[in-house]
Design a protein around this motif. Sequence first.
Motif, PDB file in Angstrom:
ATOM      1  N   TYR A 157       0.840  -1.204   0.000  1.00  0.00           N
ATOM      2  CA  TYR A 157       0.000   0.000   0.000  1.00  0.00           C
ATOM      3  C   TYR A 157       0.876   1.256   0.000  1.00  0.00           C
ATOM      4  O   TYR A 157       0.699   2.155  -0.827  1.00  0.00           O
ATOM      5  N   ASN A 158       1.835   1.282   0.900  1.00  0.00           N
ATOM      6  CA  ASN A 158       2.705   2.455   0.979  1.00  0.00           C
ATOM      7  C   ASN A 158       3.629   2.556  -0.227  1.00  0.00           C
ATOM      8  O   ASN A 158       3.926   3.654  -0.708  1.00  0.00           O
ATOM      9  N   LYS A 161       1.577   4.029  -3.052  1.00  0.00           N
ATOM     10  CA  LYS A 161       1.407   5.467  -2.804  1.00  0.00           C
ATOM     11  C   LYS A 161       2.659   6.214  -3.240  1.00  0.00           C
ATOM     12  O   LYS A 161       2.593   7.250  -3.901  1.00  0.00           O
ATOM     13  N   LYS A 166      -3.275   6.223  -7.155  1.00  0.00           N
ATOM     14  CA  LYS A 166      -4.409   6.583  -6.321  1.00  0.00           C
ATOM     15  C   LYS A 166      -5.016   5.286  -5.806  1.00  0.00           C
ATOM     16  O   LYS A 166      -5.327   4.386  -6.602  1.00  0.00           O
ATOM     17  N   ASN A 192      -4.479   8.088   3.737  1.00  0.00           N
ATOM     18  CA  ASN A 192      -4.479   8.813   2.453  1.00  0.00           C
ATOM     19  C   ASN A 192      -4.996   8.009   1.277  1.00  0.00           C
ATOM     20  O   ASN A 192      -4.442   8.080   0.181  1.00  0.00           O
ATOM     21  N   TRP A 193      -6.087   7.264   1.514  1.00  0.00           N
ATOM     22  CA  TRP A 193      -6.721   6.630   0.361  1.00  0.00           C
ATOM     23  C   TRP A 193      -7.473   7.688  -0.443  1.00  0.00           C
ATOM     24  O   TRP A 193      -7.878   8.738   0.092  1.00  0.00           O
ATOM     25  N   GLU A 194      -7.630   7.410  -1.720  1.00  0.00           N
ATOM     26  CA  GLU A 194      -8.353   8.325  -2.608  1.00  0.00           C
ATOM     27  C   GLU A 194      -9.849   8.260  -2.325  1.00  0.00           C
ATOM     28  O   GLU A 194     -10.536   9.272  -2.335  1.00  0.00           O
TER      29      GLU A 194
END
Lengths: 257, 257
Positions: A157-158, A161, A166, A192-194
């Motif tokens: 996930y990171n 990013k 996104k 900080n997900w879209e």
Amino acid sequence: MDPFRSLLLLSSLFSVAAPHSILQISPGSRRHGDRSAWKGDELYCESWRFSVETNDAGVWKQVPEICVGFVREYMTGERYASDCAMVSNNSMSFAGGVEIAGDGKDAWIFDIDETLLSNLPYYAAHGFGSEVFDENAYNEWANLADAPAIPASLILYNGLKGLGFKLILLTGRTEVQRNATAKNLLLAGYSNWERLILRGIDDVGKPALVYKSHKRAELEGEGYRIHGNSGDQWSDLLGMPVATRSFKLPNPMYYIE
Amino acid sequence: MDPFRSLLLLSSLFSVAAPHSILQISPGSRRHGDRSAWKGDELYCESWRFSVETNDAGVWKQVPEICVGFVREYMTGERYASDCAMVSNNSMSFAGGVEIAGDGKDAWIFDIDETLLSNLPYYAAHGFGSEVFDENAYNEWANLADAPAIPASLILYNGLKGLGFKLILLTGRTEVQRNATAKNLLLAGYSNWERLILRGIDDVGKPALVYKSHKRAELEGEGYRIHGNSGDQWSDLLGMPVATRSFKLPNPMYYIE
């Protein structure tokens, strides 16, 4: 393998599975046996897991009773973590080759349960998928917002990013669970997900495959390019439109249509 | 698992795989080690197999060097036979519930290599998928018409025939191999197929997924209802139109796009 042993193996495999078995022997005959009987169960359960992870098994409701110990060992030992790490690495290998346009439309979709968050503490207390699903008990657990991250998924996930993707979270959970879900994600380290997409009133009752395909179509309608899609269920991944690459995480505990 | 061990596991997994690895350690550092190093390889290879069988790995050219022993054991021991038997049983369970119309249009598609016939004798002599594919040597082998049946697939094939399915064989082999292929199938025990479809001149060079999807579309155009599709490659199964149910057989030896 000699032919007799081979036939015996086939027989024992065919016996446990289903009403339309090709060959039949009594499953009970090898349930309380010696070491070789247990070895037979392990072989059976490895093959059961293969059929579940490739979607060959189709719809299934519960982990077979003889495989509960197998699933427990798989989930709580090194294998589950190892398989998850491999998926993350495959995903990151692909992602590293994607050209990011910089218009904010390069998307990666994540499912949540057994993809970003692990409900293993819940399932460990409920037979590792061998019990009939108890929606009330499960929702109580989900509302605690206490599910840990799957470590390899958090790294992915990171990493995504950092590459500029996104991140769109698309879950079968319903809107009433939005706050608990967002809280759990943040506590587990995701940020900080879209967008966080949950089932609205119109989506309740739809098969996951239909609901999720529809949401992917909407996202493409908004101009998103869905490069990757990560999920532990085939219903997260199949159905049009599909992502450029789909990544199946392991889950031998339950099946969602 | 304690966090350090968990991180170490992640590190070792990420190290072997790919140019875009998230975490890096030297893969060589655990190649010539003690028992625990070998255990690490086995864990890695189990996860590699997971990623291959779920299609997470995407395109891959050769079995990783550290997994050659693992693949040999998997293919020549009980596990491959067991996984194949499970797939056949899953297939037959589904097939038993299909209503056969009696108009001769209820079809089941089979791939041939590593689906009906086993090329294990060839691959055993060529590194179990760890060597670069040698088309000439492979074609020589295929022309011998000496590949044995996969036992569980032969049982399924005959079971489906008994239920009234029309069996359509759809292979990536070319028309020049028609006689050797038909001869091999008969020698291995397969008979009375509805059709044997090989690549014609126009099909050579097409990706398998494109060629096979196109042939399925033609079959549907002729009125066939494709209930089941059995193949060891995702390129046998994916692409529109898909069968009602697709069945992935195991194959950790090679990948076909």
